[in-house]
Motif scaffolding. Structure first.
Motif, PDB file in Angstrom:
ATOM      1  N   UNK A 439       0.849  -1.194   0.000  1.00 19.54           N
ATOM      2  CA  UNK A 439       0.000   0.000   0.000  1.00 19.54           C
ATOM      3  C   UNK A 439       0.885   1.245   0.000  1.00 19.54           C
ATOM      4  N   UNK A 440       0.423   2.277  -0.627  1.00 14.73           N
ATOM      5  CA  UNK A 440       1.114   3.566  -0.588  1.00 14.73           C
ATOM      6  C   UNK A 440       0.150   4.602  -0.009  1.00 14.73           C
ATOM      7  N   UNK A 441       0.709   5.591   0.692  1.00  9.10           N
ATOM      8  CA  UNK A 441      -0.118   6.564   1.403  1.00  9.10           C
ATOM      9  C   UNK A 441       0.408   7.978   1.157  1.00  9.10           C
ATOM     10  N   UNK A 442      -0.522   8.900   0.967  1.00 12.17           N
ATOM     11  CA  UNK A 442      -0.196  10.323   0.876  1.00 12.17           C
ATOM     12  C   UNK A 442      -0.999  11.103   1.904  1.00 12.17           C
ATOM     13  N   UNK A 443      -0.344  12.064   2.573  1.00 13.81           N
ATOM     14  CA  UNK A 443      -1.001  12.867   3.611  1.00 13.81           C
ATOM     15  C   UNK A 443      -0.698  14.332   3.348  1.00 13.81           C
ATOM     16  N   UNK A 444      -1.734  15.175   3.440  1.00 16.03           N
ATOM     17  CA  UNK A 444      -1.528  16.610   3.236  1.00 16.03           C
ATOM     18  C   UNK A 444      -2.503  17.408   4.090  1.00 16.03           C
ATOM     19  N   UNK A 445      -2.065  18.598   4.502  1.00 16.45           N
ATOM     20  CA  UNK A 445      -2.867  19.468   5.364  1.00 16.45           C
ATOM     21  C   UNK A 445      -3.140  20.789   4.663  1.00 16.45           C
ATOM     22  N   UNK A 477       2.393   9.183  -6.208  1.00 20.91           N
ATOM     23  CA  UNK A 477       3.826   9.150  -6.532  1.00 20.91           C
ATOM     24  C   UNK A 477       4.638   8.416  -5.454  1.00 20.91           C
ATOM     25  N   UNK A 478       3.958   7.969  -4.386  1.00 15.97           N
ATOM     26  CA  UNK A 478       4.668   7.252  -3.317  1.00 15.97           C
ATOM     27  C   UNK A 478       5.058   5.860  -3.787  1.00 15.97           C
ATOM     28  N   UNK A 479       6.192   5.373  -3.296  1.00 15.89           N
ATOM     29  CA  UNK A 479       6.605   4.008  -3.586  1.00 15.89           C
ATOM     30  C   UNK A 479       5.792   3.059  -2.711  1.00 15.89           C
ATOM     31  N   UNK A 480       5.581   1.810  -3.141  1.00 12.13           N
ATOM     32  CA  UNK A 480       4.835   0.849  -2.328  1.00 12.13           C
ATOM     33  C   UNK A 480       5.438   0.703  -0.931  1.00 12.13           C
ATOM     34  N   UNK A 481       4.559   0.700   0.071  1.00  8.29           N
ATOM     35  CA  UNK A 481       5.008   0.563   1.447  1.00  8.29           C
ATOM     36  C   UNK A 481       5.485   1.865   2.070  1.00  8.29           C
TER      37      UNK A 481
END
Length: 521
Positions: A439-445, A477-481
């Motif tokens: 899974x890949x995750x992106x977080x933004x505020x 654009x995140x790599x897996x994991x």
């Protein structure tokens, strides 16, 4: 006939009769009721008659239609319902209550043919001894039988509408009433409004005016009122309503459950004076006292049922703590979920290579895999006080800071992301290698518009804004994991986690590059 009365807006006081063919409402002059209001659509809502009742049907209006404060696509109407169309507020009244009004009259003073009794004065039966007359015994038996029937009716149902009808059935069975009105105080506004009407023979289109003085006195002073001869009652000397509508004799008693007066029962006759006796005043008062307990219980059951439904709906998207907060106050749901601008931290997660994986599995296996995955990830989001916004295919969108904001929203979002990656990694150890995935995750505020957004036919709590788009692009654009966060999130969590600056990255939909950081732990 039913009618719609404009109680707020440029045409306040105007009304339109709702014919069986219906009534169209909108901004165009071709509508049956044209409202000059820029918030009203050209064809906004239609009142339709079907199945023996009237329905409000929204016609896809831009700003929606509300009935009693709730957006509706369609809703069956009952007399007294409030319909909001743009800046105009309408009240729907059916044929039995179209002219039911509370009118001011002279001060309530006992006089000829008038009895005003406090509840403590009500006498239902006397001791039975050898000197008790046959008529007195008959009265006692009648009273006990009637109260038994009321008690049985109260135990037979917890549905408020059914209960009110049973109560009025017993009133008409026991007393020589021609018309009856059961009015309850609105739990939100405290105003007295008709909940059940029995008025005249089938097809009767008359109406009745009830003295506001009587109803307010009954509610305030907890007294019962008998007007044996309305034509000679000093309260009605200045009013033409008695003569216009032919009221001759009336009873009005409070619905009292030993703590609160929650409404009144009013009955009258048009045929003759002195239709009701003092004994019948006492009996109706006792019936009302019993009925009030049943009504309060039915209201509590309805409230509990509504809260259960709301809780179940909210629990699908919000953590238990957020659900409790929303339900804590009766109006909190509307306040918290209304559209407003606020700072929110958005988390997007996505399964890498899910399409390839799904090709190896049967549809049932795919569904089972996603159910387990979504359940695990959603539980983690809730554990950290987040809100599930939506599932999109194999992706999850979660919010931290909406609908309830906290000082550590960004911190909790990153904590949740770390635990999500760890939990998935541990789960994959027990899965055949051919079925493993990452899974890949992106977080933004950032600032977003948050609230119940959609059409009158479907409203969902969500957020809209550039911060949402950036979070989704970071995930893509995140790599897996891995977990990537934006600069605004970095500023709020840099002292809490081990972070690595990836550098400036161009993300889809942004003209300027954004600084991206990876969460290392």
């Amino acid at each position: 006939m039913a009618r719609v009365l404009i109680i707020e807006g440029k045409q306040k006081g105007d009304f339109r009769v709702v014919l069986p063919k219906g009534l169209s409402v909108g901004r165009l002059s071709t509508n049956d009721l044209a409202l000059p209001d820029d918030q009203v659509s050209r064809q906004h809502v239609k009142l339709e008659f079907r199945g023996g009742s009237y329905w409000a049907v929204d016609l896809g209006s831009k700003n929606g239609t509300k009935v009693n404060g709730d957006f509706v696509s369609e809703r069956e109407l009952v007399s007294g319902d409030i319909i909001t169309v743009g800046k105009h507020i309408l009240r729907f009244e059916d044929e039995t209550t179209a002219r039911l009004e509370l009118k001011e009259s002279a001060p309530l003073m006992p006089g000829k043919g008038t009895i005003v009794k406090g509840l403590a004065e009500i006498e239902l039966a006397h001791e039975v001894d050898k000197d008790t007359s046959a008529s007195a015994l008959e009265k006692i038996n009648r009273t006990l039988k009637t109260l038994y029937e009321v008690g049985k009716a109260l135990l037979s149902t917890s549905d408020l509408s059914e209960l009110l009808n049973l109560i009025m059935d017993l009133v008409f069975k026991t007393l020589p009433a021609e018309r009856g009105f059961l009015l309850l105080t609105d739990e939100r506004t405290g105003e007295l409004r008709p909940f059940l009407v029995r008025a005249g023979e089938p097809g009767y289109e008359g109406g009745i005016t009830i003295s506001r003085t009587i109803t307010e006195t009954v509610l305030r002073d907890r007294v019962s009122v008998l007007t044996a001869d309305a034509a000679t009652d000093p309260r009605f000397q200045s009013g033409a309503s008695v003569f216009l509508y032919g009221i001759r004799s009336a009873l009005c008693v409070p619905l009292w459950d030993d703590e609160d007066v929650i409404g009144v029962i009013y009955i009258d006759t048009r045929t003759q004076s002195y239709s009701f006796t003092e004994d019948e005043l006492d009996l109706l008062t006792a019936m009302a006292n019993q009925a009030a307990i049943g009504i309060q219980n039915a209201r509590l059951v309805e409230k509990a049922r509504r809260e259960h439904e709301i809780r179940e709906r909210l629990a699908r998207y919000h953590s238990p703590g957020v659900v409790e907060h929303i339900l804590k106050e009766s109006e909190a749901q509307d306040d918290l979920l209304k559209v407003a601008e606020k700072e929110v931290t958005v988390l997007f997660s996505d399964i890498k290579g899910f399409t390839t994986l799904a090709e190896k599995l049967t549809p049932a296996e795919v569904a089972e895999l996603l159910d387990a995955y979504f359940t695990m990830m959603t539980d983690i989001v809730f554990e950290y006080g987040g809100t599930l916004d939506k599932y999109m295919g194999d992706s999850i969108m979660a919010l931290f800071g909406a609908p309830i904001s906290g000082e550590d929203d960004a911190v909790r979002a990153v904590q949740a992301a770390i635990k999500m990656q760890k939990a998935l990694s541990e789960q994959m150890e027990s899965v055949p290698e051919s079925e493993r995935f990452q899974m890949r995750i992106g977080v933004n505020t950032g600032m977003v518009v948050a609230g119940n957004i959609g059409s009158p036919r479907r409203m969902d709590y969500t957020v809209i804004g550039d911060a949402v788009n950036v979070a989704q692009r970071l995930e893509s654009i995140a790599m897996p994991g891995r977990i990537l966060i934006g600069g605004s999130t970095f500023e709020q969590v840099k002292d809490k986690f081990l972070l690595n600056e990836i550098g400036r990255q161009r993300v889809k939909g942004k003209d300027e590059e954004v600084t991206v950081y990876e969460v290392m732990g």
